[in-house]
Write an enzyme that holds these catalytic residues in place. Structure first.
Site, PDB file in Angstrom:
ATOM      1  CG  LEU A 101      67.464  53.900  33.689  1.00  0.00           C
ATOM      2  CD1 LEU A 101      68.867  54.274  33.882  1.00  0.00           C
ATOM      3  CD2 LEU A 101      67.309  53.669  31.949  1.00  0.00           C
ATOM      4  CG  ASP A 102      64.749  47.106  32.100  1.00  0.00           C
ATOM      5  OD1 ASP A 102      63.656  47.695  32.389  1.00  0.00           O
ATOM      6  OD2 ASP A 102      65.337  46.672  31.045  1.00  0.00           O
ATOM      7  CE  LYS A 103      66.648  43.795  41.660  1.00  0.00           C
ATOM      8  NZ  LYS A 103      65.782  42.712  42.464  1.00  0.00           N
TER       9      LYS A 103
END
Length: 233
Positions: A101-103
């Site tokens: 998952l993106d930051k």
């Protein structure tokens, strides 16, 4: 496997702690008091006890993590805190996140050491559903919803596959995709003239985010949840 590694994976303590326990004579292997932390053991057939209690080795582990913002989906990172580090005492050297998952994206992340399961869940051929709750800049218009459901051009060689969209309330809606391209949902929203403000994954395959978990918290999967994941593949 080394005895101290086995004890660490069984959550008896850190590497230094289990070495102390071994020196104190608290560990036995097949009825004999162990004295060497580097002793090789057969984790599935040797009888290993700590303080007289038999330790049953579990080959695969599965954890559901509610990923918070600001944490990266990696096992190691030189700058940021990783999702694996959030497991605390449950850390094992072989655990990794299934996908990423993106930051700045929150929500459901599966961590395991089951490489075959991870490969199947991430395989494009399996068409595994990933559902996200999106908070957009503007409420989703009907034409935007229809475009997302038909598949939009996100600047790659191929358009994004058709998504399933369920409008909730205001700027919030659920979107289900079966791909995992770079910043895919953000790019899909941009393609229809909207913008993602917040993004949270709520389900992945047969697994659903436990509503009792808070960001940064985790728990081990139940046998039923592991079965549900495998059955969805």
């Amino acid at each position: 496997m080394r005895l101290d590694k086995f004890l660490c994976e069984m959550k008896i303590g850190t590497r230094s702690q289990v070495k102390t326990y071994i020196r104190q004579g608290l560990v036995t292997v097949n009825g004999t008091t162990a004295s060497d932390a580097g002793q090789k053991v057969a984790e599935t057939s040797d009888r290993i006890c700590f303080r007289g209690q038999n330790l049953q080795y579990c080959r695969y582990v599965y954890y559901m993590l509610y990923k918070p913002k600001g944490v990266v989906s990696a096992t190691q990172d030189n700058r940021d805190k990783t999702v694996v580090s959030l497991l605390g005492s449950c850390q094992r050297e072989d655990i990794f996140p299934v996908g990423r998952l993106d930051k700045d994206t929150t929500g459901l992340l599966l961590l395991t050491n089951d490489g075959d399961l991870a490969h199947q869940m991430l395989s494009p051929k399996k068409h595994v559903d990933k559902t996200y709750q999106v908070t957009a800049l503007y409420p989703l218009r009907e034409d935007e919803k229809r475009a997302l459901e038909e598949g939009v051009d996100i600047g790659d060689a191929k358009s994004a596959l058709p998504a399933r969209v369920e409008v909730l309330k205001g700027e919030k809606f659920l979107i289900t995709i079966q791909e995992g391209r770079f910043h895919q949902i953000k790019r899909m929203l941009q393609a229809v003239g909207n913008q993602v403000m917040e993004l949270k994954r709520v389900s992945f395959g047969g697994l659903h985010l436990d509503e009792e978990l808070q960001p940064g918290e985790y728990r081990e999967l139940t046998a039923e949840e592991v079965y549900a994941i495998k059955s969805s593949l």
